[in-house]
Design an enzyme around this catalytic site. Structure first.
Site, mmCIF file in Angstrom:
data_model
loop_
_atom_site.group_PDB
_atom_site.id
_atom_site.type_symbol
_atom_site.label_atom_id
_atom_site.label_comp_id
_atom_site.label_asym_id
_atom_site.label_seq_id
_atom_site.Cartn_x
_atom_site.Cartn_y
_atom_site.Cartn_z
ATOM 1 N N ASP A 266 -20.031 24.207 -5.634
ATOM 2 C CA ASP A 266 -20.519 23.825 -6.954
ATOM 3 C C ASP A 266 -22.038 24.002 -6.931
ATOM 4 O O ASP A 266 -22.752 23.229 -6.301
ATOM 5 C CB ASP A 266 -20.123 22.366 -7.232
ATOM 6 C CG ASP A 266 -20.744 21.831 -8.515
ATOM 7 O OD1 ASP A 266 -21.469 22.592 -9.199
ATOM 8 O OD2 ASP A 266 -20.523 20.655 -8.826
ATOM 9 N N CYS B 168 -21.245 11.267 -14.118
ATOM 10 C CA CYS B 168 -20.037 12.035 -13.829
ATOM 11 C C CYS B 168 -19.671 12.043 -12.350
ATOM 12 O O CYS B 168 -18.976 12.929 -11.880
ATOM 13 C CB CYS B 168 -20.144 13.477 -14.333
ATOM 14 S SG CYS B 168 -20.409 13.590 -16.089
ATOM 15 N N LYS C 176 -28.233 24.992 -17.525
ATOM 16 C CA LYS C 176 -29.060 24.213 -16.620
ATOM 17 C C LYS C 176 -30.165 25.069 -15.992
ATOM 18 O O LYS C 176 -30.898 24.643 -15.112
ATOM 19 C CB LYS C 176 -28.201 23.596 -15.511
ATOM 20 C CG LYS C 176 -27.242 22.505 -16.014
ATOM 21 C CD LYS C 176 -26.594 21.796 -14.843
ATOM 22 C CE LYS C 176 -25.287 21.110 -15.189
ATOM 23 N NZ LYS C 176 -25.431 19.933 -16.030
ATOM 24 N N HIS D 73 -19.329 15.918 -8.404
ATOM 25 C CA HIS D 73 -19.212 15.772 -9.853
ATOM 26 C C HIS D 73 -17.719 15.742 -10.226
ATOM 27 O O HIS D 73 -16.890 16.310 -9.508
ATOM 28 C CB HIS D 73 -19.882 16.996 -10.486
ATOM 29 C CG HIS D 73 -20.074 16.913 -11.958
ATOM 30 N ND1 HIS D 73 -19.062 17.195 -12.845
ATOM 31 C CD2 HIS D 73 -21.157 16.593 -12.709
ATOM 32 C CE1 HIS D 73 -19.528 17.056 -14.083
ATOM 33 N NE2 HIS D 73 -20.795 16.686 -14.025
ATOM 34 N N GLN E 248 -26.308 22.321 -9.611
ATOM 35 C CA GLN E 248 -27.619 21.703 -9.408
ATOM 36 C C GLN E 248 -28.460 22.429 -8.363
ATOM 37 O O GLN E 248 -29.561 21.990 -8.043
ATOM 38 C CB GLN E 248 -27.462 20.222 -8.989
ATOM 39 C CG GLN E 248 -26.678 19.378 -9.980
ATOM 40 C CD GLN E 248 -27.415 19.179 -11.306
ATOM 41 O OE1 GLN E 248 -28.624 19.417 -11.410
ATOM 42 N NE2 GLN E 248 -26.703 18.743 -12.323
#
Lengths: 145, 409
Positions: B200, B363, B226, B123, B203
């Protein structure tokens, strides 16, 4: 004139200009003014070229990567304003923007561009339907400077 | 037992919200998620019944706020199984967390010729800060090759690492291709070479069991919104020793213990040194409520159900001639296109049937070099989606050629 109430016809206009865009392809000619119209919120990315002859719009060219709505609206715009004076073009642009933003407009003057009369129902597509037109506005302004 | 119909009752947005005249089918969970009533109530409860500042007052109300705020920190600790709650820093989201890591740790530890490893599937938030930190320090950013399907493998990490590698910054699950990275193996390999691993988790954390001690990752960034929480709140996890050795990127009230007119500043210990200014208190409280809600359902059940949904959807999509799926075998979002239809035009068609999916580059603007298509559609599920919603989604996929319908309805 086109029937305003025949979605099938309006759809065919858009598809026709999407699949066979008119005046597409840039020219290598310094007498054209050029601008890149790169939508910051979506993927549409078009270069637009306009050649002015005094007060007249002699040619409009464009190329790049864009969706059906953006490509076809720019193609129709290029046909509408080619050969017109800036004043005539401005009147077409004003009516088009009025249509997009649900204000009063004259459908006659817009010819095939009335295919975008429903854009306001898909608000996220307004950018697509105006990107090429805004490029023309910017270049007309630049030509006055 | 996992009962999706029961779960859906918890979400006001799934009970009455319409889009273009249809009941909303929300398949853009990679962007943000809907909120259950308990989260909404926890935020309202703070605003209604005990709104005051945290760590700032010598009165009962402030103490009450402290307790709730710090309780949320401990819930986060429990959710990702961190060793201690001081390793949990509240931030505004994944982007904020990754920036804090890049500028607070990267900038102070990297020097000329050092190397940072990322992938083209990252991202923007796990790419752009590293570009900038590399520019500022004279270090350089390099890419770990993805395998032919788009997966990050230990083998390719091993190939990319050299003696100059100092940081590996990768997504545990990428936001477009959705493959799971072998974090534990990567960490083990990296740590043998003194390399710090930044993850990261935007997700991954919302969709599966996260155990930072098991994987042994050094830093983890993720967002509250999220995972059923409010927007504007997220988490930076860091091993305590690393946090101690890291510079706050913002200074101010609440982050220092004392300073004098000569400019001598004593910072508080982590996590407080990183939380200058009044924090997003209702956000942290809402995130705590969201995590409790998710843990009650069970992250393993959530993961299992989402995989079942994905399988169901992929099987149906692969039967359609007019649809191209780019990541049939991953576990996150489904990246696809309707053949011959520009992604934005297709997304409008879905919109006209009340289905929210995203079009574009998501992104991840250098991923096109890998995928060889410039833009895609992305459908991403959460545990409140149903097979019936997927059936409706599939019906619209079939109508792809009539994408201008959206314009003339």
């Amino acid at each position: 004139m086109h029937s305003l109430n025949d979605p099938q016809l309006l759809r065919e206009i858009i598809m026709d200009h999407y699949e066979h865009p008119r005046n597409r392809g840039l020219v290598d000619d310094d007498s054209y003014l050029k601008i890149n119209m790169n939508s910051q919120t979506c993927i549409d990315n078009l270069d637009i070229q306009v050649k002015f002859d005094g007060d007249k719009i002699e040619d409009v060219r464009y190329d790049g990567e864009a969706c059906a709505i953006c490509t076809s609206s720019t193609s129709i715009m290029s046909e509408l304003v080619k050969g017109k004076t800036k004043q005539e073009a401005q009147k077409i642009i004003d009516n088009y923007m009025n249509m997009i933003y649900e204000k009063d407009y004259d459908p006659e003057i817009l010819e095939e561009a009335i295919a975008f009369q429903n854009t306001y129902k898909q608000a996220n597509r307004i950018k697509c339907a105006t990107l090429g037109w805004s490029g023309l506005v910017a270049l007309m302004k630049e030509s006055e400077e | 037992m996992f009962d999706v119909n029961q779960i859906r009752k918890d979400f006001p947005m799934l009970n009455g919200k319409k889009m273009q005249g249809h009941p909303l089918i929300y398949l853009d969970n990679g962007a943000t998620t809907l909120k259950p009533q308990v989260v909404i109530e926890s935020v309202c409860d703070y605003l209604t019944n005990y709104s005051g500042n945290a760590h700032r007052g010598d009165y009962d109300l402030s103490h009450e706020v402290d307790e709730h705020y710090e309780k949320s920190r401990d819930i986060v600790r429990q959710f990702i199984n961190a060793k201690r709650k001081e390793e949990i820093v509240f931030t505004s989201g994944s982007t904020d967390s990754l920036n804090m890591i890049a500028y607070g740790y990267g900038l102070t530890h990297l020097k000329a010729n050092d190397e940072i490893l990322i992938t083209v599937a990252e991202h923007a938030s796990n790419t752009l800060p590293w570009f900038d930190v590399a520019r500022l320090t004279g270090a350089s950013v390099h890419y770990i090759d993805l395998d032919e399907t788009g997966r990050l493998t230990l083998e390719n990490v091993q190939k990319a690492v050299n003696e100059n590698t100092k940081i590996i910054a990768v997504a545990e699950v990428t936001n477009v291709l959705g493959y799971q990275a072998p974090m534990k193996d990567i960490c083990q390999f990296a740590h043998e070479r003194g390399i710090v691993v930044v993850v990261d988790g935007a997700q991954s954390v919302p969709h599966q069991v996260t155990d930072v001690q098991e994987t042994d990752i050094d830093f983890l960034a993720f967002s509250g919104h999220k995972m059923c929480g409010p927007t504007g709140i997220g988490v930076m996890y860091g091993k305590y020793d690393l946090l101690k050795d890291m510079k706050p990127t913002r200074l101010g009230g609440g982050s220092n213990s004392r300073y004098n007119s000569c400019g001598v500043v004593t910072l508080k210990d982590p996590p407080y040194r990183f939380e200058a200014g009044t924090p997003h208190i209702e956000g942290a409280i809402g995130l705590g409520a969201a995590m409790q809600y998710l843990m009650k359902i069970g992250m393993n059940h959530i993961h299992e159900y989402e995989q079942e949904l994905r399988q169901y959807c992929i099987q149906k999509m692969l039967q359609l001639d007019n649809v191209e799926v780019y990541n049939p075998h991953s576990m996150g979002a489904i990246a696809f296109n309707i053949k011959g239809v520009f992604s934005q035009d297709a997304a409008s068609l879905f919109n006209s049937y009340g289905i929210a999916i995203r079009a574009g580059q998501h992104c991840a603007k250098i991923l096109d070099e890998f995928l060889k298509v410039s833009t895609t559609l992305r459908a991403s599920f959460y545990f409140y989606n149903t097979k019936e919603e997927i059936d409706a989604f599939i019906e619209v996929c079939k109508k792809g050629d009539d994408f201008l319908d959206a314009f003339f309805k």
